[in-house]
Design a protein around this motif. Structure first.
Motif, PDB file in Angstrom:
ATOM      1  N   PHE A  57       0.849  -1.190   0.000  1.00 15.27           N
ATOM      2  CA  PHE A  57       0.000   0.000   0.000  1.00 15.27           C
ATOM      3  C   PHE A  57       0.886   1.241   0.000  1.00 15.27           C
ATOM      4  CE2 PHE A  57      -2.358   3.350   2.335  1.00 15.27           C
ATOM      5  CZ  PHE A  57      -3.436   3.495   1.464  1.00 15.27           C
ATOM      6  N   ALA A  58       0.538   2.214  -0.836  1.00 15.70           N
ATOM      7  CA  ALA A  58       1.255   3.487  -0.926  1.00 15.70           C
ATOM      8  C   ALA A  58       2.732   3.291  -1.268  1.00 15.70           C
ATOM      9  CB  ALA A  58       1.108   4.288   0.369  1.00 15.70           C
ATOM     10  N   GLY A  59       3.016   2.284  -2.075  1.00 20.59           N
ATOM     11  CA  GLY A  59       4.371   2.087  -2.555  1.00 20.59           C
ATOM     12  C   GLY A  59       5.297   1.348  -1.619  1.00 20.59           C
ATOM     13  N   VAL A  60       4.790   0.875  -0.461  1.00 23.52           N
ATOM     14  CA  VAL A  60       5.612   0.122   0.483  1.00 23.52           C
ATOM     15  C   VAL A  60       4.837  -1.126   0.918  1.00 23.52           C
ATOM     16  CG1 VAL A  60       6.855   2.160   1.319  1.00 23.52           C
ATOM     17  CG2 VAL A  60       4.747   1.435   2.464  1.00 23.52           C
ATOM     18  N   THR A  61       5.544  -2.044   1.588  1.00 23.70           N
ATOM     19  CA  THR A  61       4.921  -3.264   2.092  1.00 23.70           C
ATOM     20  C   THR A  61       4.765  -3.166   3.604  1.00 23.70           C
ATOM     21  OG1 THR A  61       5.885  -4.599   0.310  1.00 23.70           O
ATOM     22  CG2 THR A  61       5.120  -5.760   2.273  1.00 23.70           C
ATOM     23  N   TRP A  62       3.545  -3.289   4.078  1.00 22.25           N
ATOM     24  CA  TRP A  62       3.244  -3.238   5.497  1.00 22.25           C
ATOM     25  C   TRP A  62       3.120  -4.665   6.024  1.00 22.25           C
ATOM     26  CZ3 TRP A  62       2.980   1.708   7.501  1.00 22.25           C
ATOM     27  CH2 TRP A  62       2.879   2.736   6.569  1.00 22.25           C
ATOM     28  N   GLY A  63       3.629  -4.892   7.219  1.00 24.54           N
ATOM     29  CA  GLY A  63       3.593  -6.235   7.777  1.00 24.54           C
ATOM     30  C   GLY A  63       3.214  -6.255   9.246  1.00 24.54           C
ATOM     31  N   TRP A 113       4.091  -9.177  19.083  1.00 21.93           N
ATOM     32  CA  TRP A 113       3.651  -8.724  17.775  1.00 21.93           C
ATOM     33  C   TRP A 113       4.702  -7.762  17.230  1.00 21.93           C
ATOM     34  CZ3 TRP A 113      -0.578 -10.656  15.307  1.00 21.93           C
ATOM     35  CH2 TRP A 113      -1.512 -11.349  16.085  1.00 21.93           C
ATOM     36  N   VAL A 114       5.061  -7.916  15.969  1.00 19.08           N
ATOM     37  CA  VAL A 114       6.049  -7.047  15.333  1.00 19.08           C
ATOM     38  C   VAL A 114       5.417  -6.413  14.094  1.00 19.08           C
ATOM     39  CG1 VAL A 114       8.283  -6.893  14.173  1.00 19.08           C
ATOM     40  CG2 VAL A 114       8.009  -8.367  16.174  1.00 19.08           C
ATOM     41  N   ALA A 115       5.352  -5.085  14.098  1.00 18.68           N
ATOM     42  CA  ALA A 115       4.869  -4.338  12.935  1.00 18.68           C
ATOM     43  C   ALA A 115       6.066  -3.870  12.116  1.00 18.68           C
ATOM     44  CB  ALA A 115       4.031  -3.144  13.379  1.00 18.68           C
ATOM     45  N   SER A 116       5.901  -3.832  10.802  1.00 18.22           N
ATOM     46  CA  SER A 116       7.017  -3.431   9.936  1.00 18.22           C
ATOM     47  C   SER A 116       6.510  -2.728   8.694  1.00 18.22           C
ATOM     48  CB  SER A 116       7.855  -4.646   9.535  1.00 18.22           C
ATOM     49  OG  SER A 116       7.083  -5.549   8.760  1.00 18.22           O
ATOM     50  N   VAL A 117       7.400  -1.946   8.093  1.00 20.69           N
ATOM     51  CA  VAL A 117       7.150  -1.342   6.777  1.00 20.69           C
ATOM     52  C   VAL A 117       8.456  -1.460   6.003  1.00 20.69           C
ATOM     53  CG1 VAL A 117       7.685   0.972   7.694  1.00 20.69           C
ATOM     54  CG2 VAL A 117       6.419   0.714   5.532  1.00 20.69           C
ATOM     55  N   SER A 118       8.372  -1.938   4.753  1.00 23.19           N
ATOM     56  CA  SER A 118       9.577  -2.208   3.982  1.00 23.19           C
ATOM     57  C   SER A 118       9.406  -1.745   2.538  1.00 23.19           C
ATOM     58  CB  SER A 118       9.933  -3.686   4.016  1.00 23.19           C
ATOM     59  OG  SER A 118       8.880  -4.459   3.485  1.00 23.19           O
ATOM     60  N   LYS A 119      10.556  -1.573   1.883  1.00 19.58           N
ATOM     61  CA  LYS A 119      10.573  -1.138   0.485  1.00 19.58           C
ATOM     62  C   LYS A 119      11.798  -1.753  -0.181  1.00 19.58           C
ATOM     63  CE  LYS A 119       9.742   1.530  -3.173  1.00 19.58           C
ATOM     64  NZ  LYS A 119       8.528   1.401  -4.034  1.00 19.58           N
TER      65      LYS A 119
END
Length: 243
Positions: A202-208, A235-241
């Protein structure tokens, strides 16, 4: 002491998102922000956030080499605040659904060289499943003695409705020496860990968002890693590109 796996760096020979440098070479850059840096179920940042970046040079033959880094915090006043990993390998694509990845990783920790170690790995992928083994012969125990270690896992990745991705993993980390002690005085030389992760672009990045846990008790965790909460469920939240 800390055992790292670079699952995000299991790459195709010329990744579709990579920057094409020539007919045979491409460069892939991986950026990641996470609420915790967990590897093999264990926090490398005392449950604090991590910023990570990697660069991989890929050849059309399947050969690749690269470097990856992250902030770390092992506590106890240890000076290192960074992990730097150097890796090289060969990725063979038998078909669209079957592949094999063979490689070598050198883990280094500036200012705390006693944690440095190397590892070889083999990862077989087929129809969304991965079966992997990662072996080290120079990992050190708490007394500074080298020991053999073997990390193995099976994982599965698939697409779900609503453009969601699902990644599942179950692994076993096996040490030569008993390292984990319970309050009852029993010891163990291995533990199991698992992860379930949802992703969405979403919005050009990968949310996890991942749920991660191990079968280590608080006393077993503290006996080797020094803390009771770096092995527990989280729980681990992440955003990657990647590009």
């Amino acid at each position: 002491m800390r055992r790292i796996t670079l699952l995000a760096l299991i790459l195709t020979p010329i990744a579709c998102q990579a920057v094409q440098l020539s007919d045979n070479f491409a460069l892939q850059i991986d950026l990641n922000l996470a609420s915790d840096y967990r590897t093999r179920g264990i926090s490398q940042t005392q449950n604090d956030p991590a910023a990570q970046v990697g660069a991989t040079l890929l050849h059309s033959s399947g050969l690749y080499t690269g470097v990856w880094t992250s902030n770390v915090d092992f506590g106890f006043g240890l000076k290192t605040r960074q992990e730097v990993d150097y890796y090289a390998g060969w990725y063979w694509q038998a078909s669209d659904d079957v592949n094999l990845d063979l490689g070598y990783i050198k883990y280094s920790y500036p200012k705390e060289g006693q944690f440095n170690q190397s590892e070889v790995y083999a990862i077989l992928g087929a129809y969304g499943f991965k079966l992997a083994a990662q072996y080290s012969g120079d990992a050190k125990n708490l007394f500074g003695e080298k020991q053999d270690t073997l990390y193995s896992y099976v994982s599965y990745e698939t697409a779900l409705p609503l453009d969601l991705g699902l990644k599942l993993r179950y692994g076993r980390n096996d040490f030569k020496d008993p390292l984990f002690w319970s309050t009852g005085g029993t010891s163990s030389d291995d533990y199991h860990e698992w992860e379930a992760k949802l992703t969405r672009d979403f919005a050009g990045v990968t949310w996890g968002l991942a749920y991660i846990d191990t079968d280590l008790s608080e006393s077993e965790c503290a006996s080797y890693y020094g803390f009771t909460d770096v092995c527990s469920a989280t729980w681990v939240a992440s955003v990657s590109k990647s590009f």
